[in-house]
Design an enzyme around this catalytic site. Structure first.
Site, PDB file in Angstrom:
ATOM      1  N   ASP A  44       6.401  -2.095   5.458  1.00 52.07           N
ATOM      2  CA  ASP A  44       6.993  -2.532   3.583  1.00 52.07           C
ATOM      3  C   ASP A  44       7.601  -4.139   3.906  1.00 52.07           C
ATOM      4  O   ASP A  44       7.792  -3.965   3.519  1.00 52.07           O
ATOM      5  CB  ASP A  44       8.120  -1.526   3.559  1.00 52.07           C
ATOM      6  CG  ASP A  44       9.464  -1.501   4.638  1.00 52.07           C
ATOM      7  OD1 ASP A  44       9.214  -1.040   5.558  1.00 52.07           O
ATOM      8  OD2 ASP A  44      10.683  -0.602   3.995  1.00 52.07           O
ATOM      9  N   GLU A  55      14.127  -0.561   8.254  1.00 56.10           N
ATOM     10  CA  GLU A  55      13.144   0.156   7.689  1.00 56.10           C
ATOM     11  C   GLU A  55      12.355   0.020   8.738  1.00 56.10           C
ATOM     12  O   GLU A  55      11.238   0.074   9.949  1.00 56.10           O
ATOM     13  CB  GLU A  55      13.349   0.015   6.202  1.00 56.10           C
ATOM     14  CG  GLU A  55      12.363   0.481   5.918  1.00 56.10           C
ATOM     15  CD  GLU A  55      12.468   1.111   4.350  1.00 56.10           C
ATOM     16  OE1 GLU A  55      12.905   0.482   3.786  1.00 56.10           O
ATOM     17  OE2 GLU A  55      11.853   2.475   3.964  1.00 56.10           O
ATOM     18  N   GLU A  93      10.702  -7.359  -2.773  1.00 56.38           N
ATOM     19  CA  GLU A  93      10.629  -6.142  -3.328  1.00 56.38           C
ATOM     20  C   GLU A  93      11.074  -5.827  -3.958  1.00 56.38           C
ATOM     21  O   GLU A  93      10.443  -5.040  -5.017  1.00 56.38           O
ATOM     22  CB  GLU A  93      11.624  -5.786  -1.894  1.00 56.38           C
ATOM     23  CG  GLU A  93      11.541  -4.014  -2.681  1.00 56.38           C
ATOM     24  CD  GLU A  93      12.938  -3.230  -1.361  1.00 56.38           C
ATOM     25  OE1 GLU A  93      13.930  -3.954  -1.521  1.00 56.38           O
ATOM     26  OE2 GLU A  93      12.291  -2.377  -1.379  1.00 56.38           O
ATOM     27  N   ASP A 101       2.325   1.004   0.159  1.00 55.99           N
ATOM     28  CA  ASP A 101       2.654  -0.644   0.415  1.00 55.99           C
ATOM     29  C   ASP A 101       1.221  -0.686   0.740  1.00 55.99           C
ATOM     30  O   ASP A 101       0.785  -1.743   0.349  1.00 55.99           O
ATOM     31  CB  ASP A 101       4.289  -1.052   0.485  1.00 55.99           C
ATOM     32  CG  ASP A 101       5.209  -0.358   0.836  1.00 55.99           C
ATOM     33  OD1 ASP A 101       4.948   1.145   0.144  1.00 55.99           O
ATOM     34  OD2 ASP A 101       5.807  -1.227   0.368  1.00 55.99           O
TER      35      ASP A 101
END
Ligand code: BGC
Length: 761
Positions: free
Chosen positions: A356, A362, A639, A369
């Site tokens: 991502d 993360e 994002e 995605d």
């Protein structure tokens, strides 16, 4: 050991140092001297690690892979590599050595602590040398190896690397080195259930270098900080060339944007410390690049040096070595910058698995995605082998029930087995897309059983009366239309989760029908076709009115119904498309869709006669739109639409990456419709090419090219008052059809070669 790659002589080895769930340990060095009595005829090294490894033979690094052996679910499978190392060995004394790192195996992983898969790095290697007289010598990892620690005091992908050059070990991987102070290694037992297999997919490599664009000084009460602007947000690290006295501690911090006062903005990194430390040995210019970490950044803050010290900073771009294949350009330079940002979002996140984001704590293989972006990705770079590897990871992650989790490799990040609509459906969508783009039937054959089990699981455990995510059987329902600015004020948007779920269930059924047909499973194909028709009927009953309104009225609801062919008839299609176009206009041609609706929005508008509306959205410069970040200096895809606004500054620090590729999925539309380079599903992999330029908006010319397995495919068009000039390249062994825009004549069949055509309006 579950592997044919190693002989039973080879054992996993490690150092005795064990960190804790919060604290790391120095990186272990391991070594083994050995003698060869004859000249070397050939030599083969097979190697892997749990954690990272870098191998040295007689002082020379083997291979050029970074972060090897890559990321898989280490409780099931670890990938190994074989290298021809003939030229690195000789008769006499030789030394085999390696440096080990924590990596995904035992370093910090996403928002969890360390030691997710194991407690310390482990190494497994075997060198088989054939001598001039035909005899062989095998050197394997075993109890005779020795270990110590050196200058790498700590190295973690999220936290960064600390290197004390004063602790360097000298010629530790060469003959004649005194290793008397080194300790015996620990021999580790290995779980026989873990398969050790040849590496799949392209490894991560150093792909390029970036020179800093500018440097600004920040003066604190005690020390100056230099802030370098690399001019590009990317995933990788920096190499420094520093001149400072022995013991000088240089701190490097990384950030994507700056605070208004010029300091690095690091809040959105969450738990990732993203800080490297280097301690100088003070012997003139010292050059250093960390080994086992990477960051997602544009700015580098250097702290710890004064005016008389010197430093140069070079960006080192890391990603999976997927070769560039596509180019797109057009007359609108902001769209060209958007294309640049999409490519850099891809570079930054195609790092071992499709992640991502590359910066915060993360960096996971989020299925949703990947699914929305795969088609665009396959234009920009050759991602066939990259996805083959990741689709294999999906199989490793799939539960016995057939459920596929939301992140791959799985590690119970969410606590749910099922990833939910538009996320776990990647298990069907990604292999299908790879088949379309590369003609790769094998990926479908390899994955068919897994897709079937997934599809059966949805029907069995996630549906009530064919409504997927029905609240009576599924309390959670997935991530919804993630990050939509549709006025609902909710992070998962206002489109009902069961609507999204049921739409994707129908889409899956349709894809399964096509996949079964390609593989020659006729009975299966008929079964899936029937299931698709049943789901569509249920969908119509529950969510659509005969007059073409859809439940929730969101753009994403309409987009899914139209794109997945879930409307009852042409009249309903026309009315629903009209509603959608009206809603876009009502919002002043601004975006309101999230991760789920955005990828198909422009295509749906175009297909239903609203090409103008699609172009107004694409070329929109004010918030929220694709070009708003571009206008505000973005070098990658954000994002969220509202990642930064002049009124509010950065969005919620808890979830705000400036380098997520999902919204870059619009790239496929730019290739397919703006430039007009399209594949034919009936002859995939560009065996038959469709050229279908759809000029619109302010665009006066556009061009795209794609390196396919058959050769280069390209198109360029230019518009004048009365004509459209189109130039295309059709590679040998293929054929093409030109489908002119409305009003420019009829379809033309094209043979291999170069064609320049003037289409009269
Ligand atoms: C990730 C996304 C992902 C999402 C799930 C986020 O934290 O960054 O890109 O798909 O969670 O909704």
């Amino acid at each position: 050991m579950n592997s044919s790659l190693f002989s039973p002589l080879a054992s996993w080895i490690s150092s005795h140092l064990v960190g804790s769930p919060r604290t790391g340990t120095p990186a272990p060095y391991v070594r083994k001297p050995f003698r060869l009595d004859q000249p070397v005829k050939s030599a083969r090294l097979t190697v892997t690690a749990l954690g990272f490894y870098e191998v040295e033979l007689n002082g020379q690094r083997v291979g050029d892979e970074i972060l090897a052996p890559g990321w898989t679910d280490y409780s099931k499978r670890v990938m190994a590599r074989t290298h021809d190392v003939t030229s690195l060995l000789h008769a006499g004394e030789n030394v085999f050595g390696a440096i080990l790192g924590d990596g995904w195996y035992c370093g910090f992983l996403a928002w969890r602590n360390r030691q997710v898969y194991g407690d310390r790095p482990k190494f497994l290697a075997e060198l088989v040398v054939t001598l001039a007289n035909g005899s062989t010598v095998t050197v394997s990892t075993d109890a005779s190896w020795k270990t110590t620690t050196g200058p790498i005091c700590e190295s973690d992908m999220l936290m960064g690397e600390t290197y004390d050059a004063r602790l360097e070990l000298g010629a530790w991987s060469q003959a004649g080195y005194d290793d008397r102070s080194w300790l015996p290694v620990v021999v580790e037992a290995m779980d026989p259930a873990v398969e050790i297999a040849e590496r799949l997919g392209p490894p991560v490599r150093r792909i390029g270098e970036i020179t800093a664009k500018s440097m600004s000084l920040r003066l604190d009460w005690n020390q100056a900080r230099r802030i370098f602007d690399m001019g590009q947000n990317f995933a990788g690290r920096v190499r420094i060339a520093v001149t400072a006295p022995r013991g000088t501690l240089v701190r490097l911090r990384f950030s994507e944007i700056l605070e208004p006062n010029g300091d690095p903005y690091i809040e959105n990194l969450r738990g990732a410390r993203a800080t490297d430390y280097y301690v100088c040995k003070g012997e003139g210019q010292e050059i250093w690049e960390p080994r086992f970490t990477f960051h997602g950044f544009r700015y580098v803050e250097v702290h710890g040096l004064n005016d008389s010290h010197k430093i140069e900073v070079t960006g080192v771009v890391l990603h999976s070595d997927t070769k560039p294949t596509g180019t797109f350009r057009c007359s609108n330079d902001l769209l060209n910058q958007l294309q640049h940002n999409i490519v850099w979002g891809q570079k930054s996140n195609f790092l071992e698995v499709p992640t991502d984001c590359p910066q915060r704590d993360e960096r996971l293989g989020w299925t949703g995605d990947a699914q929305v972006f795969v088609r665009t990705a396959a234009f920009n770079m050759n991602v066939q082998e990259f996805f083959r590897k990741w689709v294999r990871d999906i199989r490793d992650a799939q539960y016995a029930s057939g459920a596929v989790p939301s992140v791959i490799p799985e590690n119970k990040f969410t606590g749910e087995d099922d990833g939910g609509p538009a996320w776990s459906d990647a298990t069907i969508i990604c292999p299908w897309t790879i088949y379309l783009c590369y003609g790769d039937k094998q990926i479908l054959a390899d994955h068919y059983e897994s897709m079937q089990r997934y599809f059966d699981f949805l029907g069995r455990e996630k549906c009530k009366g064919l409504i997927r995510c029905h609240h009576e059987v599924d309390k959670w329902g997935g991530y919804g239309d993630w990050l939509a600015l549709d006025g609902s004020g909710k992070v998962d948007g206002g489109t009902p989760k069961d609507l999204i779920g049921t739409a994707f269930y129908a889409y899956d059924a349709g894809l399964m029908e096509k996949i079964a047909t390609v593989l020659g499973h006729k009975a299966d194909a008929a079964k899936y076709a029937q299931r698709r028709a049943e789901i569509a009927e249920v969908f119509q009953r529950r969510y659509l009115t005969p007059d073409g309104l859809i439940a929730s009225g969101t753009q994403t609801a309409a987009v899914l119904a139209l794109h997945f062919g879930l409307v009852a008839n042409a009249e309903q299609r026309k009315l629903l498309a009209q509603e959608l176009a009206r809603d876009v206009e009502k919002r002043g041609f601004h975006l309101a869709t999230g991760f789920v609706g955005t990828p198909y929005l422009l295509e749906v508008l175009e297909e239903n006669g609203y090409l103008d509306t699609a172009y107004k959205l694409l070329e929109q410069e004010t918030f929220p739109s694709w070009l708003f970040p571009v206008k505000n200096g973005a070098t990658t895809i954000w994002e969220r639409w509202d990642g930064w606004t002049p009124e509010k500054g950065p969005q919620d620090k808890g979830m705000n990456s400036y380098n997520h590729y999902a919204y870059g999925a619009v790239g496929a539309w730019m290739y397919r419709s703006v430039a007009g380079l399209e594949l034919d599903p009936a002859q995939p992999g560009y065996q038959h090419i469709i050229f279908r330029p759809r000029p619109g908006g302010t665009i006066t010319w556009a061009e795209a090219s794609l390196e396919t397995a058959h050769g280069l495919v390209s198109i360029r068009w230019e518009k004048s008052e009365s004509a459209l000039k189109v130039a295309v390249t059709v590679p040998a062994g293929t054929s093409a059809t030109l489908l002119p825009p409305a009003g420019y004549g009829s379809a033309q069949e094209l043979k291999p070669g170069r064609h320049e055509l003037t289409l009269k309006a």
